[in-house]
Scaffold this motif. Structure first.
Motif, short mmCIF file in Angstrom:
data_model
loop_
_atom_site.label_atom_id
_atom_site.label_comp_id
_atom_site.label_asym_id
_atom_site.label_seq_id
_atom_site.Cartn_x
_atom_site.Cartn_y
_atom_site.Cartn_z
N MET A 65 0.94 -1.17 -0.02
CA MET A 65 0.03 -0.25 0.16
C MET A 65 0.93 0.99 0.07
O MET A 65 0.50 2.18 0.27
CB MET A 65 -0.75 -0.30 1.20
N SER A 66 1.90 0.77 0.93
CA SER A 66 2.59 2.09 0.07
C SER A 66 3.31 2.99 -1.20
O SER A 66 3.17 2.33 -1.85
CB SER A 66 4.39 1.66 1.13
N ASN A 67 2.54 4.28 -0.92
CA ASN A 67 3.62 5.05 -2.34
C ASN A 67 4.69 4.65 -2.65
O ASN A 67 5.26 5.42 -3.46
CB ASN A 67 3.31 6.75 -1.69
N GLN A 68 5.49 4.19 -1.42
CA GLN A 68 7.51 4.68 -1.81
C GLN A 68 7.19 3.19 -3.03
O GLN A 68 8.17 2.97 -4.14
CB GLN A 68 8.51 4.06 -0.95
N LEU A 114 -7.61 -14.13 -10.15
CA LEU A 114 -6.96 -14.04 -11.28
C LEU A 114 -7.68 -13.59 -12.75
O LEU A 114 -7.39 -13.22 -13.16
CB LEU A 114 -6.78 -15.20 -11.64
N ARG A 115 -9.03 -13.12 -11.83
CA ARG A 115 -10.14 -12.77 -13.24
C ARG A 115 -10.89 -11.90 -12.95
O ARG A 115 -11.24 -10.70 -13.03
CB ARG A 115 -11.10 -14.03 -13.76
N GLN A 116 -10.61 -11.36 -11.41
CA GLN A 116 -11.06 -9.72 -10.98
C GLN A 116 -10.62 -8.64 -11.65
O GLN A 116 -12.17 -7.52 -11.10
CB GLN A 116 -10.47 -9.67 -9.22
N GLY A 117 -9.44 -8.56 -12.42
CA GLY A 117 -9.13 -7.25 -12.92
C GLY A 117 -8.76 -6.46 -11.87
O GLY A 117 -7.98 -5.48 -13.17
N ALA A 118 -8.30 -6.56 -10.73
CA ALA A 118 -7.58 -5.23 -9.76
C ALA A 118 -7.56 -6.37 -9.01
O ALA A 118 -7.97 -7.39 -8.06
CB ALA A 118 -8.36 -4.31 -10.22
N ILE A 119 -5.97 -6.02 -8.16
CA ILE A 119 -5.77 -6.47 -6.97
C ILE A 119 -5.96 -5.28 -5.07
O ILE A 119 -5.79 -3.45 -6.68
CB ILE A 119 -4.33 -6.52 -7.18
N THR A 120 -6.52 -4.86 -5.12
CA THR A 120 -6.77 -4.23 -4.10
C THR A 120 -6.14 -4.44 -2.97
O THR A 120 -6.42 -5.78 -2.30
CB THR A 120 -8.59 -3.94 -3.40
N PRO A 121 -5.53 -3.88 -1.93
CA PRO A 121 -4.36 -3.87 -0.87
C PRO A 121 -5.64 -4.49 0.35
O PRO A 121 -4.86 -5.14 0.92
CB PRO A 121 -3.83 -3.09 -0.86
N THR A 122 -6.30 -3.29 0.18
CA THR A 122 -7.63 -3.93 1.33
C THR A 122 -8.14 -5.46 1.34
O THR A 122 -8.61 -5.87 2.40
CB THR A 122 -8.53 -2.72 1.62
N SER A 123 -8.17 -5.58 0.36
CA SER A 123 -8.18 -7.45 0.33
C SER A 123 -7.74 -8.48 1.51
O SER A 123 -8.69 -9.46 2.01
CB SER A 123 -8.37 -8.10 -1.22
N PHE A 124 -6.24 -7.82 1.94
CA PHE A 124 -5.76 -8.50 2.94
C PHE A 124 -5.25 -8.33 3.90
O PHE A 124 -4.44 -8.34 4.70
CB PHE A 124 -3.84 -8.59 1.49
N ARG A 125 -6.52 -7.79 4.32
CA ARG A 125 -6.63 -7.29 5.86
C ARG A 125 -6.30 -8.77 7.06
O ARG A 125 -6.75 -9.91 6.44
CB ARG A 125 -8.08 -6.75 6.07
#
Length: 441
Positions: free
Chosen positions: A157-160, A288-299
């Protein structure tokens, strides 16, 4: 198996099929009560199958670590994220001129290469954690794994690390915006095939429109169930092997296994790495077929969900892992949402209070209607509370889970006694994690 299952001589496969059919029948009845169309029924079954498959794979991977070896891993979400992000970076095409997260480039390698890379990355991360942590007590391993999971989540999630130039390539994690998976759908050749198109055309008149997206989701969910079967077969063979028997010896008493000349640290590291690789693969297949990864999914709550599924089914049992995943996905994860919709069909909650204080106040005056309406409208927020209550009840009433903790005999010859008065020996239940024989608790 437990005595009730042993009496009927029900195989593990039949248990799983029976549980799935029961859940599907329950969802079809609920859909009928809600007035769902044929398309809506297919969509609900596709969603249910997808969740069962994902949590089934994760519960099986955790069962290898905890149920077989006694390794307390509460950083499952982190290994899933590492596998998924590695796959994305390896398989995303080079950066395009479009705006947004799609400008983050990838190596453009084939998808299967990315999947293998994701599994290897998760396994290597497991190795880095296992080397120092497995020499300590189990609670230290738990602390290290959950810390690792949060480090991974905050890192992606880091901008770095949103854009990082490596060997002249503009790679990165996309930061808090996420990462677009702008590669070709791996199942598109199947969806474009003539037999698939024929099935879709036959179903279109039943829904009064295009059934394509729903049918695609259902097809992918069925494919994931095939991966669950693969996980199950792999872990069953692992449990039946000499390697698996050593893992179970470590779980029961590591000092005794050491005294027998087994390098328990090496066995634990291998078990932990294999489980982490499977978790990375499950994370890849999840989105795999979601179209995008959202980092908040890995809470961290994802890890809690997997542990709850394993506890419901029973640690040490591969069959229990799948059954626990089905019960969790069907009744605890999706069930409250269906219950909410069904209650709304017969109970008017449109005038429910906006705050908990407004809902609880009338209860002291003998009027529970506002509190009931408020609870129904906020059942999504109470989902974790319901899961917590279920977990407490399970730990109090049946801590060994639905199928109990399987134990396998180490003897290479049958140890069953013949029936009194002669006759054939008593039948011995099949175990899904080791040799034939042994009593379930």
């Amino acid at each position: 198996m437990s005595a009730s299952f042993r009496d009927f001589e029900v195989s593990d496969t039949m248990l799983i099929i029976g549980a799935l059919l029961g859940l599907y029948a329950l969802y079809l009845l609920a859909g009928s009560a809600l007035g769902y169309s044929f398309r809506g029924q297919l969509n609900s079954l596709a969603r249910l199958t997808f969740l069962i498959a994902v949590y089934g794979m994760l519960a099986l991977a955790l069962n290898l670590q905890w149920g077989y070896t006694g390794l307390f891993n509460i950083g499952i979400a982190g290994f899933m994220a590492v596998g998924l992000y590695t796959m994305a970076i390896v398989s995303k095409p080079p950066a395009s001129a479009t705006a947004g997260a799609a400008t983050v480039s990838g190596l453009g390698l084939p998808l299967w290469v990315g999947i293998i890379a994701g599994m290897l990355a998760a396994a290597l991360l497991g190795l880095l954690i296992a080397l120092p942590a497995l020499r300590l007590r189990a609670d230290y391993l738990a602390i290290v794994t959950i810390a690792m999971s949060e480090i991974v989540r905050f890192t992606v999630m880091s901008n770095q690390f949103q854009n990082v130039v490596i060997f002249g390539r503009n790679l990165g994690t996309g930061g808090g915006r996420g990462l677009l998976l702008n590669y070709d759908d791996p199942l598109q050749p199947l969806f474009d095939s003539a037999p698939y198109a024929a099935v879709e055309n036959a179903l279109n008149p039943l829904v009064g429109g295009s059934v394509g997206p729903v049918l695609d989701s259902l097809t992918y969910a069925i494919i994931l169930m095939g991966f669950v079967a693969g996980f199950y077969w792999l872990l069953k063979r692992t449990g039946e092997s000499p390697f698996g028997r050593v893992l179970k010896a470590i779980r029961e008493d590591e000092e005794v296994a050491n005294a027998l000349g087994k390098d328990t640290d090496r066995f634990k590291i291998k078990s932990f790495m294999l489980g982490c690789a499977l978790m990375g693969l499950a994370g890849i297949l999840w989105q795999l077929r979601q179209g995008a990864i959202t980092p908040t999914s890995f809470r961290p709550q994802v890890t809690f969900f997997v542990w709850l599924a394993l506890i419901i089914g029973g640690a040490g049992s591969n069959t229990g892992s799948v059954l626990g995943a089905a019960v969790f996905a069907g009744l605890l994860f999706q069930g409250p949402l269906y219950l909410k919709n069904i209650i709304r069909q017969v109970y008017d909650v449109s005038a429910s209070p906006n705050t908990f204080a407004d809902a609880i106040g009338p209860v002291f005056a003998g009027n529970i209607t506002p509190f009931v309406a408020y609870t129904i409208n906020n059942i999504n927020a109470l989902q974790l509370v319901i899961m917590g209550v279920v977990l407490i009840l399970i730990m109090q009433r049946r801590p060994e889970g639905v199928l109990g903790h399987r134990k396998e005999e180490a003897a290479s010859i049958p140890l069953s006694r013949p029936r009194s008065g002669g006759g054939t020996p008593e039948p011995k239940p099949a175990t899904d994690g080791g040799e034939q024989g042994g009593d379930g608790q």
